[in-house]
Write a protein that holds these residues in place. Structure first.
Motif, short mmCIF file in Angstrom:
data_model
loop_
_atom_site.label_atom_id
_atom_site.label_comp_id
_atom_site.label_asym_id
_atom_site.label_seq_id
_atom_site.Cartn_x
_atom_site.Cartn_y
_atom_site.Cartn_z
N UNK A 47 0.83 -1.20 0.00
CA UNK A 47 0.00 0.00 0.00
C UNK A 47 0.87 1.25 0.00
N UNK A 48 0.39 2.27 -0.70
CA UNK A 48 1.08 3.55 -0.72
C UNK A 48 0.45 4.55 0.26
N UNK A 49 -0.49 4.09 1.08
CA UNK A 49 -1.06 4.97 2.10
C UNK A 49 0.06 5.48 3.01
N UNK A 50 0.07 6.77 3.23
CA UNK A 50 1.08 7.37 4.10
C UNK A 50 2.33 7.83 3.39
N UNK A 51 2.49 7.48 2.11
CA UNK A 51 3.67 7.91 1.37
C UNK A 51 3.43 9.28 0.74
N UNK A 52 4.42 10.13 0.81
CA UNK A 52 4.38 11.47 0.24
C UNK A 52 5.67 11.70 -0.54
N UNK A 53 5.53 12.28 -1.73
CA UNK A 53 6.69 12.66 -2.54
C UNK A 53 6.75 14.17 -2.59
N UNK A 54 7.92 14.73 -2.33
CA UNK A 54 8.07 16.17 -2.23
C UNK A 54 9.39 16.60 -2.83
#
Length: 558
Positions: A47-54
């Motif tokens: 799951x990509x829940x909680x992942x952030x790209x910045x």
């Protein structure tokens, strides 16, 4: 108990996901104006829940429940990315392409071309950071990619292939050289075609070679030709005449060049090979020009070539060809109605016949994908290295060409190294070309007392137009036959094609040709010796090696 096991499993899965998901590829500066096709790629499972790209200023997260299973692409514009790469991304950040879902933005993440960074967070934990120019060198059109924790093992540009090394056993080999017997082998190979011929060559100006392909087409063989769209000086009048003749016979001729739809995949499509019936590959150092494939008895270049018969090896080159002949950078060549001319050439006394051997071990060398294999070949030398090149240029005034540096380092561990370079006027007229390179190499040898020597080919003594070869022989057992020049551009940015052949009879053949070139000046100057009064005993070399040395070679491999 089941709840405990399930909880442990969930925690392990979560931990593995956090550790495994990472940015493995990105392109901040693609070719399209305004960079709408910039993108990044994630790799992992879960799951990509909680992942952030910045990028430290803006960023985005994924819709709840988004899963990754392998690789996932996020682009600014789905349509622009599809135009550049041929398929839609998994998500987009700005445009509204109906077939592509959107990420959830938080500010605006735009990757700057010259200096920026990407940050991957899971919750408040920084999982990964990559910055440029600190971690990668920014360059227009370059894809930055991660392999085994290392960014950019080689320069990789949009549209380029990523072929892995492969080795094929039991290959039947016919070695040949220009000017002696190159056309003979080419013509025989084309005459034997039954279904299809795929041709990729930098320049094609030879009318007789075109006629061979036209005759193949007339008997029902499908022929496809790809050439470089912007060779030095442009496609010549002879090249356009050949393209016109091929087109009129029903043979499509295309070129690789930058268009409105796509940037050219490679700086130059400099390969020189053909594939016949998915079973046979013919390649070498020479373009399809009269000097590269002269008829027997006519003067031409010194070049090396080889015909290889093996379905697996041929299949490898078919994949290379099909990759290169596809995309928006491939356009039809507008040939002319002029009849291809026949160039005049002086006579030449044939010295070397083709040499055939079975049971070879062959490894393709494809630039820029696997050109590092040339370094491996040189680094693996234990006794001798013979190098014949059109020219060698250094990376800078003080940094040696990496292939040459590897050869010199080999001499420092006791390997006998000989370097032979062309002496045509255009390769010795400037203040930093082949004659100066020979001097540099020999001064290093003298200063350090190394078993290392460099010479210029004596073209007059050996009755050659120029030395156009790009070959290496190692330990009398392995040979590189290729189109790869020893400069900064050819192995890193061009499409090139070559092979490393491991077989003592084939090595002996090319070594005999190399020795003939190496000793040409001495032979020509020796009183009472007329070097063109005899045919070199190449057949004897092949027969003795095939019956004797081959037995020892096979015994070592079992």
């Amino acid at each position: 108990m089941r709840r405990i096991v399930a909880a442990i499993f969930f925690l392990c899965l979560l931990a593995g996901t956090v550790a495994g998901i990472q940015i493995v590829e990105f392109c901040p500066d693609p070719y399209q104006p305004g960079d709408p096709d910039e993108y990044l790629m994630l790799e992992g499972t879960g799951l990509l829940d909680g992942y952030v790209i910045s990028d430290g200023e803006g960023g985005y997260r994924f819709p709840p429940g988004t899963r990754i299973d392998g690789r996932l692409v996020v682009a600014r514009s789905g349509a622009a990315f599809e135009q550049a790469h041929g398929y839609l991304p998994d998500f987009e950040t700005e445009e509204r392409t109906p077939a592509v879902p959107d990420v959830i933005p938080n500010g605006n993440l735009l990757m700057a071309n010259r200096a920026d960074e990407l940050l991957l967070y899971h919750g408040t934990t920084l999982v990964q950071q990559v910055a440029w120019p600190a971690d990668v060198r920014p360059r227009e059109g370059q894809i930055h990619y991660l392999v085994d924790g290392v960014w950019d093992p080689r320069p990789l540009f949009i549209g380029q292939s990523r072929f892995e090394p492969a080795t094929f056993e039991g290959v039947a080999v016919t070695a040949f050289v220009a000017p002696d017997c190159s056309y003979e082998v080419f013509s025989d190979t084309v005459a034997g075609a039954e279904r299809d011929i795929l041709v990729n060559v930098y320049e094609f100006t030879d009318s007789k070679m075109a006629e061979d392909l036209i005759r193949a087409r007339e008997r029902g063989v499908n022929v496809t030709v790809l050439i470089e769209g912007g060779p030095v000086g442009g496609i010549s009048a002879e090249g356009r005449a050949v393209a016109g003749a091929l087109n009129r016979s029903g043979i499509p001729v295309s070129s690789m060049t930058t268009t409105d739809a796509a940037h050219a995949k490679y700086r130059f499509d400099h390969a020189k090979y053909l594939v016949v019936d998915g079973n046979t590959v013919l390649l070498g150092s020479e373009n399809f020009k009269p000097d590269g494939y002269p008829e027997p008895g006519l003067r031409g270049n010194r070049g090396w070539g080889v015909r290889l018969e093996h379905p697996g090896l041929a299949g490898y080159f078919v994949k290379v060809f099909l990759h290169d002949v596809a995309g928006g950078d491939i356009v039809p060549v507008e040939g002319t109605a002029a009849e291809p001319g026949t160039s005049w050439s002086s006579t030449y006394r044939v010295e070397f016949a083709p040499c055939r051997a079975d049971g070879a071990r062959v490894t393709p060398v494809i630039s820029p994908d696997t050109s590092f294999l040339v370094l491996g070949l040189i680094d693996g030398a234990g006794e001798s290295i013979a190098i014949e090149q059109a020219y060698i240029t250094n990376e800078t005034g003080t940094v040696l060409n990496p292939y040459l540096a590897a050869a010199i380092n080999a001499s420092r561990r006791g390997v006998s190294v000989r370097v032979l370079l062309d002496s045509a006027w255009f390769n010795i007229e400037d203040t930093a070309d082949n004659d100066e390179m020979v001097d540099v190499i020999n001064r290093i040898a003298t200063a350090e007392g190394l078993p290392l020597e460099a010479r210029l080919v004596d073209l007059e003594a050996n009755n050659l137009v120029k030395a156009h070869n790009k070959g290496v022989i190692v330990d009398d057992r392995a040979v590189l036959v290729s189109s790869i020049n020893w400069n900064a551009n050819s192995p890193a940015f061009n499409r090139e094609a070559g092979v490393i052949i491991e077989h003592p009879a084939i090595a002996a053949y090319y070594l005999a040709v190399f020795d003939d070139d190496w000793n040409a000046a001495d032979e020509a100057g020796a009183a009472g010796i007329h070097r063109f009064d005899r045919l070199k005993p190449v057949f004897a070399v092949c027969i003795i090696a095939a019956l004797g040395v081959l037995y020892l070679y096979r015994s070592r491999r079992t």
